[in-house]
Structure formats: structure tokens, C-alpha cells
Design an enzyme around this catalytic site. Structure first.
Site, mmCIF file in Angstrom:
data_model
loop_
_atom_site.group_PDB
_atom_site.id
_atom_site.type_symbol
_atom_site.label_atom_id
_atom_site.label_comp_id
_atom_site.label_asym_id
_atom_site.label_seq_id
_atom_site.Cartn_x
_atom_site.Cartn_y
_atom_site.Cartn_z
ATOM 1 N N LYS A 1 49.076 30.333 -14.162
ATOM 2 C CA LYS A 1 48.495 29.317 -13.079
ATOM 3 C C LYS A 1 49.515 28.406 -12.227
ATOM 4 O O LYS A 1 50.688 28.351 -12.876
ATOM 5 C CB LYS A 1 47.578 28.574 -13.406
ATOM 6 C CG LYS A 1 46.099 29.325 -13.827
ATOM 7 C CD LYS A 1 44.828 28.424 -14.046
ATOM 8 C CE LYS A 1 43.706 29.185 -14.278
ATOM 9 N NZ LYS A 1 42.524 28.659 -14.655
ATOM 10 N N ARG B 1 42.192 32.042 -22.593
ATOM 11 C CA ARG B 1 42.044 33.172 -21.672
ATOM 12 C C ARG B 1 43.440 33.361 -21.090
ATOM 13 O O ARG B 1 43.902 32.773 -20.450
ATOM 14 C CB ARG B 1 41.017 32.729 -20.641
ATOM 15 C CG ARG B 1 40.697 33.712 -19.477
ATOM 16 C CD ARG B 1 39.695 33.303 -18.542
ATOM 17 N NE ARG B 1 39.298 34.061 -17.654
ATOM 18 C CZ ARG B 1 40.141 34.405 -16.568
ATOM 19 N NH1 ARG B 1 41.295 33.720 -16.485
ATOM 20 N NH2 ARG B 1 39.890 35.290 -15.794
#
Ligand code: 7PJ
Length: 278
Positions: free
Chosen positions: A225, A259
Site C-alpha cells: 500500500k 491480507r
């Protein structure tokens, strides 16, 4: 914790491998598609097989890109992308399949196709979503997101990020309870990068043990991210080591499920950790 017919021991951190069925994912978009843009089920199954060999405990199937600025996808398009993929994986492999969706119709259809977990970045706030999950009897991950992907990174503000996320998750747990979804079926997620600045993300990460106190297992996604990109000043293609480092720190703070895109690297790190920590 029970995930459909699968029982996972969340006392050691588990790996959720990301499988994107969208052609426009920011991290791995289009790799499962043919040149003319069709999703190829044989490529999907190959990718899943690789992730399982690498150590994935859950496969997360997503049919809607939720990266910042993404526009919502139509319900029938999401159904068309996700359901055949869930059915194929559930049929072929002995692994819990999670479905990244906010849509009541997709929740129901995915459950019928063999899904074991509903992963909703909107925490069941769309019409009918609470009832759909209650009907299926499946567990659900409730994630915090401020606003919608389309505008969520435009100057997000909080009174106090920890208090606000905690209050939101408590409200959604209560909404689940009222709809007949018992708390034993709930995982919670602060939603890194969803309507948050780097400072917000870091403060949330440092305070993961605070969210732990809500008494439900934590699931988080930080893999590749922009927060990692911002810290390292690196593009998506060079964020694996940073992502694994962050996954390790999350595991240390009690996070139950990570995740991730890079299953093999994360699994190596966790094996080392499990050997040291016992
Ligand atoms: C998350 C997610 C996350 C949960 C995405 C990306 C964007 N589901 N789906 N938590 N992120 N539960 O992979 O960067 O953080 S999509």
C-alpha cells in the site's frame, strides 16, 4: 474460528492471499486476464495453487477495485466476475475462500458457490448486506472506511483516529448483532489506506493492541500500500520487503490474519517467527 467448513487456529497468524479478478487492480491488475480482457479460470486456478504451495491459509477473491479514486462496479458485472471464480476455487481446492464484496446479491451468490468468509470494506452498510450475511451464516470481516473509494483520500480528517475507528467498529458489531450475526462470526479491520493519511495509518498501526481489546480477531491489509510507498519512497513493484516487515510487526501486535499479495515471502517470515516464539 470457523470459516464455513474450515476451522482455523488464529493463535498463530494466518495468511490471506489476494486474488484480484479486476483488470485494473493497482498492484497486480490484469495478470489473470487474456489480452482481450477476459478472466481466464485456468490462470486463476494456477495462481491459487501457487499461493497454496507458498503457504496461503485463505484466498481472498475481489471483483471490485477499491483503490483510491476507483469507481464503483455494477452489481451484475461483479457477480459475473466473482461467482465463477469462487465456485472454481471452492470446487478444486480445500481452502477457505473469502469474497471481497459489499453487495447483498454477491454475498448470497458467493455463499451458494462455496465461499467461507465475506470480507466487506464497507462493513455491511449497503442495503441488504447485513441480512444477506445473516442468511448465509458465514463469518464476516468488518472494515473501517471513511467515505467511498472515489473521494476517500481527499483530505481525510478525524477527531481522534483510534476513537473514531473503534466507535465505528463497535457500531457495526452492534448492527450485526441486531441483524442476527453473532459476534463469534466477526473479524475487524481498521482499513489501512481507506480514507487515511500516512499519519493516521501509522497511529492506527501503533495502536493495534487497542483495537485488539474489542475482543474480535484482527484482519489487516497493508501489502504494497501507499503508506509503505510513502515511507520507503518506492513504487508498488518494490514494496515487498516493506510489506513483509509490516506484516511481522502486525503479527507481533496480535493481528490474526494478514491480507497479502506476496504469500511466499510473508510465509517465510512467519515460519521464522513461529520457530522463535514457539
Ligand atoms: C483491504 C481489503 C484491507 C480488507 C483491500 C488493496 C486494496 N480488505 N481489500 N482489508 N484492502 N479486509 O489491496 O490495497 O486492508 S483492496
Amino acid at each position: 474460528m470457523q470459516f464455513g467448513r474450515f476451522l482455523l487456529d488464529l493463535n498463530t497468524p494466518k495468511i490471506m492471499g489476494v486474488l484480484n479478478t479486476t483488470p485494473d487492480s493497482f498492484s497486480d491488475g490484469g495478470s489473470l486476464h487474456t489480452r482481450d480482457g477476459r478472466l481466464e479460470i485456468s490462470r486463476v486456478l494456477q495462481r491459487v495453487e501457487t499461493m497454496l504451495e507458498e503457504g496461503a491459509d485463505i484466498i481472498d477473491v475481489g471483483g471490485e477495485s477499491t483503490r483510491p479514486g476507483a469507481t464503483a462496479v455494477a452489481e451484475d458485472e461483479e457477480l459475473r466476475r466473482v461467482v465463477p471464480v469462487v465456485a472454481a476455487i471452492a470446487h478444486r481446492f480445500d481452502v477457505p475462500v473469502s469474497v471481497d464484496t459489499s453487495t447483498a446479491q454477491v454475498i448470497q451468490a458467493a455463499a451458494d458457490a462455496g465461499a467461507s468468509l465475506i470480507n466487506d470494506v464497507r462493513a455491511l452498510r449497503r442495503p441488504g448486506a447485513l441480512e444477506a450475511v445473516a442468511n448465509t451464516g458465514l463469518p464476516v470481516c468488518l472494515m473501517h472506511m471513511a467515505g467511498e473509494p472515489e473521494g476517500m483520500q481527499d483530505n481525510p480528517e478525524y477527531r481522534n483516529i483510534i476513537d473514531d475507528v473503534r466507535a465505528f467498529l463497535l457500531e457495526r458489531i452492534a448492527a450485526c448483532d441486531a441483524a442476527g450475526i453473532p459476534s463469534e462470526r466477526i473479524l475487524i479491520d481498521p482499513g489501512f489506506g481507506f480514507g487515511k493519511t500516512l499519519a493516521h495509518n501509522l497511529e492506527l498501526f501503533r495502536n493495534l493492541p487497542e483495537l485488539q481489546k474489542l475482543g474480535r480477531p484482527l484482519l489487516i491489509g497493508v501489502s504494497r500500500k501507499s503508506m509503505i510507498g510513502a515511507i520507503l519512497d518506492k513504487p508498488v513493484s518494490q514494496r515487498m520487503v516493506g510489506s513483509v516487515a509490516m506484516a511481522m510487526l502486525a503479527a507481533q501486535r496480535g493481528v490474526a490474519i494478514l491480507r497479502v499479495h506476496d504469500v511466499s515471502a510473508t510465509a517465510d517470515a512467519f515460519r521464522i517467527r513461529n520457530m522463535i516464539e514457539g
